[in-house]
Scaffold this active site. Structure first.
Site, PDB file in Angstrom:
ATOM      1  N   ALA A  93     -58.881 -96.824 -25.717  1.00  0.00           N
ATOM      2  CA  ALA A  93     -59.124 -95.667 -26.578  1.00  0.00           C
ATOM      3  C   ALA A  93     -60.579 -95.584 -27.019  1.00  0.00           C
ATOM      4  CB  ALA A  93     -58.200 -95.720 -27.793  1.00  0.00           C
ATOM      5  N   CYS A 214     -63.573-101.011 -38.921  1.00  0.00           N
ATOM      6  CA  CYS A 214     -63.431 -99.569 -39.140  1.00  0.00           C
ATOM      7  C   CYS A 214     -63.233 -99.221 -40.614  1.00  0.00           C
ATOM      8  CB  CYS A 214     -62.282 -99.025 -38.300  1.00  0.00           C
ATOM      9  SG  CYS A 214     -60.743 -99.963 -38.442  1.00  0.00           S
ATOM     10  N   HIS A 327     -58.129 -93.025 -40.541  1.00  0.00           N
ATOM     11  CA  HIS A 327     -57.781 -93.820 -41.721  1.00  0.00           C
ATOM     12  C   HIS A 327     -58.041 -93.023 -43.005  1.00  0.00           C
ATOM     13  CE1 HIS A 327     -57.244 -97.105 -39.129  1.00  0.00           C
ATOM     14  NE2 HIS A 327     -58.261 -97.888 -39.463  1.00  0.00           N
TER      15      HIS A 327
END
Length: 421
Positions: A93, A214, A327
């Protein structure tokens, strides 16, 4: 180009305005399904390689001129004026996002090589209209590479990152393998670009630059402008993390489980041991003896390293939620100095890589869906912490695309900084 829309915002103590900034260059395929097509390896198994210059990227083509000049300039360009780039993990991804961003951002390359495991070798991927054949990742893969973007998991990075660096390539690594190593810069370009100032790809001396976690990136894009103004004393973060953080296979399984659950079937549980669809659970990273999981401690340690500031108390609770790729984070901040809602809004409104979505009258704030496929981190719900009597506490709600700014975009921005040095 940025389009700015001014919306009236009702607030405590009177009306004020909040800018919603949209980077029109990053609003790509807004209406497409929030998921990569096709099933890929959860570990980001990826590879593809080509020593051909990018189509229409020759300097002669940019200057103008006939076909003969364009061909000659392409040959002369390769490996000379522009870096030779490799992607390790290109079929995953994040790897595919690397390819999309290198294309969209017109990243100059002398050549492009995509590398993966033996089982992916021979696959064809398309970049700039050219088919590129995946090559197997080996010890010899980096002898003709200047910049290597890694996103194939910590084990691959630990083995091949030093090999790539010893071969003269600068490694930009998306795993946790090197983040806390004292001699490896941990970089968010908008925040601490100076940390990588001594690494120069043209010198062929190698080097490793780490991409932060992240959740850390998304939080610090919003918090750092405020920290610089009033110094964060304590930060409490609760994260709501998308499937993408666990890889393409987790994204695929969430979609499959949702379909199975709606059909009344037993759900497939290959990635996580419990049902993911219509559920949420504590982050799946390993638990530590102090009751925190690894993801939570990453946020604590990485924040201090990126800020070069240890005198801040941080606690985090990380939760996996059934969202595909962006997120969300709820953040409570305590400052050394007073900082009002109005000043915080002003600071965030001018911060690079940040977009404000903060309209109380219309109850419009950041959402993971809106943040998906966007470069900017979205910030809203900016408000005084009413548990305090002073002006030293604020709450925020933040959303950011985990694959993009949380991983691939940040790495590509690091590579762009290398070009400027």
């Amino acid at each position: 180009m940025r389009a700015k829309v001014v919306r009236t915002r009702g607030s405590v103590g009177g009306a004020r305005t909040s800018r919603i900034k949209t980077n029109t260059n990053t609003n790509v395929n807004r209406n497409r399904h929030v998921m990569h097509r096709g099933r890929r390896d959860a570990a980001g198994d990826s590879s593809s390689c080509s020593n051909k210059p990018r189509q229409n990227q020759c300097r002669a083509a940019r200057r103008g001129g006939g076909a003969e000049r364009r061909r000659a300039s392409c040959v002369a360009m390769a490996g000379a004026e522009e870096p030779r780039v490799a992607i390790v993990g290109a079929t995953g991804a994040v790897g595919q996002e690397f390819l999309e961003l290198l294309d969209q951002r017109d990243f100059p390359m002398g050549s492009l090589k995509l590398l993966a495991s033996a089982r992916s070798a021979g696959k064809a991927m398309t970049f700039k209209g050219q088919e590129i054949t995946v090559e197997e990742l080996t010890d010899k893969s980096f002898e003709d590479v200047d910049i290597a973007l890694f996103s194939a998991g910590g084990g691959i990075s630990k083995k091949f990152g030093p090999i790539a660096s010893d071969s003269g390539a600068v490694v930009v690594d998306n795993s946790s393998a090197f983040r806390m190593a004292p001699d490896v810069p941990l970089v968010i370009p908008e925040i601490n670009a100076e940390a990588m100032k001594d690494i120069k790809w043209r010198e062929r001396k190698g080097g490793i630059i780490a991409n932060p976690n992240c959740s850390t990136i998304i939080a610090l894009m919003a918090v750092t402008p405020l920290h610089r103004a009033a110094t964060v004393k304590r930060m409490v973060v609760s994260t709501y993390q998308a499937a993408s953080g666990a890889g393409q296979a987790a994204m695929d399984e969430l979609v499959l489980q949702t379909k199975e659950a709606l059909e009344g079937k037993e759900v497939t549980k290959d990635i996580f041991p419990i049902q993911y669809a219509f559920n949420l659970f504590s982050h799946n990273s390993p638990m530590q003896s102090n009751g925190y999981n690894e993801e939570e401690l990453k946020m604590v340690k990485e924040t201090k390293k990126i800020w070069s500031f240890d005198d801040v108390s941080i606690t985090a609770t990380c939760i996996r939620v059934p969202i595909i790729r962006a997120h969300a984070e709820s953040i409570n901040l305590e400052f050394e100095e007073p900082l009002s809602e109005a000043k915080a809004t002003e600071l965030l409104g001018g911060a690079p890589g940040v977009s404000l979505i903060d309209n109380r009258e219309e109850n419009t704030f950041p959402t993971p869906l809106e943040a998906s496929f966007k470069d900017d981190v979205f910030v809203g719900r900016i408000r005084k912490d009413i548990s305090r009597e002073d002006e030293r506490g604020l709450d925020l709600f933040v959303c950011g695309d985990q694959i993009r700014k949380g991983a691939a975009l940040n790495a590509v921005q690091i590579a762009e900084l290398l070009l400027e040095q």
